[in-house]
Write an enzyme that holds these catalytic residues in place. Sequence first.
Site, short mmCIF file in Angstrom:
data_model
loop_
_atom_site.label_atom_id
_atom_site.label_comp_id
_atom_site.label_asym_id
_atom_site.label_seq_id
_atom_site.Cartn_x
_atom_site.Cartn_y
_atom_site.Cartn_z
N ASP A 310 0.87 -1.16 0.00
CA ASP A 310 0.00 0.00 0.00
C ASP A 310 0.91 1.22 0.00
O ASP A 310 2.11 1.11 0.30
CB ASP A 310 -0.89 -0.03 1.25
N ASP A 502 -1.67 -0.87 6.03
CA ASP A 502 -1.88 -0.38 7.39
C ASP A 502 -3.32 0.01 7.73
O ASP A 502 -3.66 0.15 8.90
CB ASP A 502 -0.99 0.85 7.64
N ASP A 506 -7.02 -2.00 3.78
CA ASP A 506 -6.08 -3.05 3.42
C ASP A 506 -6.43 -4.40 4.04
O ASP A 506 -5.83 -5.41 3.69
CB ASP A 506 -4.66 -2.66 3.86
#
Length: 626
Positions: A310, A502, A506
Amino acid sequence: MARLLKLARRYWIVTLTLGIGLLGIVLALTGAGAAVPWIFSVYALGVATWQAVGMVRDILRGHWGLDILAVTAIVATVLVGEYVAALLVVLMLSGGAALEDYANRRAKRELDALLTRSPQHAHRMEGESIVEVLASDVRVGDVLLVRPSEIVPVDATLRSDEASFDESSITGESVPVEKHAGDLVLSGSINGQAAVEVVAAASAADSQYQQIVALVTAAADSKAPVVRLADRYAVPFTVFSLALAGVAWWASGDPTRFAEVLVLATPCPLLIAAPVAFIGGMSRSARNGVIVKGGGVLEQLAAAKTAVFDKTGTLTYGAPTLVAIRPEPGFGEDQLLAAVASAEQYSSHVLATSMIEAAKQRGLPLAEADWAREAATNGVTAELDGREVVVGKFAFVHEHAPEAERTDIAPGQLAVYVAVDGRFAGAILASDRLRDNAAATLARLGELGVHQTMMLTGDAKATADHIAAELGITRVRADCLPADKVAEVAAIAERPVIMVGDGVNDAPVLAAADVGIAMGAKGATAASESASAVILVDDISRTAKAVEIGRDTVRIALQSIWIGIAVSIGLMVIAAFGVIPATIGALLQEVVDLVTILAALRAIGGRLDAKAEAADRDIRSLVTTR
């Protein structure tokens, strides 16, 4: 004490075996030793029978493991009268299973925490009254009040004129999103500093956050189980041991020779080595700030081929920082920053902290305002030392300084405009800064065999491409929703795949990846719950450390297994010639077990980490000297 009792109940077969052994010692010391062989033998045969039933069931399901050799070893030791050895084999068998179960239980955390953290209540407006209801009772069209800093319970449209929402847990975007009347507000978003009214656009079950929960559950349920490391060697080791014992019996004509060989062929090296090594690897991971939820995770980390990241809060710090100051003629950089930071002391915007911190780093004094007021989502106006300072969006500042002009910004940046006493004073640029060790982490992963990298983010393509270019990541997918991330990871051919993220957004892809790693220091609980591993410190380099520990752990586990197998085979070959009596063989086998365990305990990694720390100190010293 309570924890020990709980473990004793959970692994009752280990507790019972130790109890039987203790009973045997007591009987031998009290003169009733004649009963010990019967007690040990009957108990061992009972366990062998129980294992045999499970073995047959596994074979019918097409799974061949170590149970055949374990059952045969127990029966053989009983038949040759080595009842102590039989009990020890039972202890090693049950102890190895307990160790492995203990490791695997940590990999099966329930998703209840994620469910309980989803929006539970809503404030429904009924006439002049505000009624608190369950989020599940909200219907499309209901008018809801969302108080400051509250989570939006369902997907809704904004009824108030304007508002600011933190959508970082949903989209991954670190900068609060400004909404206007009629705009869609996603469930799971966090309201800003002003109460707002919204109109429910979907039920709780059909809203964004709750769909994320469903995706996590489905992804976790679809993950294939990892084959136990020891089972890969079970069939050949079992066939060889039985064949060698059979040949020894045939060649000598003495059935005792069969038992003498099999006493040395107990599967303890295979049963114990891998679980002990993996427990050690998990302990080492925890010591390095990474919680690994099971030995299978370490196996997957060791074999990983692709790492997916990410962006916001993972490859970047997740907080906008100052990148440039562009003052207009008549204003200096420090003067402009000091004015902005002084005014931002009275703002709740996420950029306020960044501006104040930047001013402090430059040693600039912050003035107290005679008065200040914040226009939600637009900016702040303050009187500082008799001068009116306006800070915020371009349109807001333009109202106070008509000559204000927009400044050019690069992808991933945003501009804060400033006016002083009705005169345009300039702009300050901020961006979400790339983590200092992000590039080094990717390089280290490449050294460890993870050669494929990819970025998945909810941010705009221009921003994503900009960050990816800085890191040398060539595979990028921007504007991703949680379901898009899951689909992208599922399509990757180079597996196993590591996913690092995080936020709540996600969580589904962390659960769907072969190994999901959550940046848990500041990340969402949902991400930590669904991940296979959680980094407890705000340091992305621990991703590479986790892979390194996984590789070391599997290497040590394999070494330990082969040490045990090699020594056992050597002793079995000697025993095949009748040189080693069954009693001596049983004792030697326990020595082999001890050697195997000691070898596996190296996975705890004290020396490895100390060596790595020494190398890091040498590098830092060299850099400092230069």
